[in-house]
Design an enzyme around this catalytic site. Sequence first.
Site, short mmCIF file in Angstrom:
data_model
loop_
_atom_site.label_atom_id
_atom_site.label_comp_id
_atom_site.label_asym_id
_atom_site.label_seq_id
_atom_site.Cartn_x
_atom_site.Cartn_y
_atom_site.Cartn_z
N LEU A 161 -3.97 -8.90 -1.87
CA LEU A 161 -3.68 -7.88 -0.87
C LEU A 161 -3.31 -6.61 -1.62
CD1 LEU A 161 -1.44 -9.81 1.72
CD2 LEU A 161 -3.88 -9.29 1.92
N ASP A 162 -3.65 -5.47 -1.07
CA ASP A 162 -3.24 -4.21 -1.68
C ASP A 162 -1.72 -4.12 -1.73
OD1 ASP A 162 -5.91 -3.48 -1.81
OD2 ASP A 162 -5.86 -2.40 0.10
N LYS A 163 -1.23 -3.32 -2.63
CA LYS A 163 0.22 -3.17 -2.81
C LYS A 163 0.94 -2.93 -1.49
CE LYS A 163 3.64 -0.07 -4.90
NZ LYS A 163 3.85 1.12 -5.76
N ARG A 262 -9.75 -0.97 5.34
CA ARG A 262 -9.42 0.45 5.25
C ARG A 262 -10.69 1.31 5.24
NH1 ARG A 262 -5.75 0.42 0.01
NH2 ARG A 262 -5.52 2.65 0.52
#
Length: 339
Positions: A161-163, A262
């Site tokens: 997962l992205d930060k 996104r």
Amino acid sequence: MTSTSNTLAPDAETGADDAADAGPDAELRPFVIDAAHHGDRLDRALAALAPEFSRSYLQQLIESGAVTLHGVPATRSSQKVKAGDEGTLELLPTPQSQAFRPEPMTLDVVFEDAHLLVVNKPAGLVVHPAPGNWSGTLLNGLLARDPGAMLLPRAGIVHRLDKDTSGLMVVARTRAAMDALVQRIAAREVSRQYVALAHRSWGGAPVRHVDAPIGRDPRNRLRMAVVEGGKAATTTFELLQDAAQGCWVRATLGTGRTHQIRVHMAYIGHPLVADELYGGPGAAGLSRQALHAWRLAFRHPATGEPLEFHAPLPGDLRQALAAWGLRYNDFEWLTSHAP
């Protein structure tokens, strides 16, 4: 298959003498190629046996003569290895290798058994060490929680997962579980659903299927984009609630490309709130992208049992929904699943 004989590790009897013969601050490690890597390229076999170093760095070591096989320098990364091949690897510390260190941290473990963990990752936690984040990552926390994670590539992490994305991740605790989970993700047998708050009122059909290839943005190498010739990417979006300022949607991944939700939301004109990289300014009190991995479902890699997990919505997203007059209701979005 993993054992002390096929994992790069100091030799208890000769390690001290070898270290003395190595260069400044270098470590000389013996290794033995196991059956699982028979026929592999040398660089690929070493990358699997020494996951704390990047494959490109190991290729540089091979080309510089820092790797031997049966006492002879091996200078070709593409050289094929056989089970039982013995060698040594002279290692100099790098930021990446030093990043593979245990760091105790509190992890929200949703499920755990001998084969895997399911973790609810908070926003702000980096998953894997990378330039600018060589410590304090989920990987560091996993190494501290389970010393056996050092024997697994990426400490058992099979997806990321992205930060600034919160929510559920599955992490393997054995090599067999890791291989099975990677295969199931590739075969799209792991269901991952997200919820997101985005700019602009939704309008149109309540369910929208986006099939648009994703690749590196040619105008900005830090971004991904819908590009001709990119990797196939599919996402299904379902409107949960609408408001004048924006929309609250559920996203179901068909593929797992970098920044996929996104990118696809920006592509259809609804960039996520506080996702500056993709054109979504901060709003509703949020300073991180409004994306949460709320549901994860898959069959257990060892038993075949169907597993399903849900992660409660974090407080910052609850407050953002309230700021836009959207009603948060556990029952509505936990009980109806997008296709």
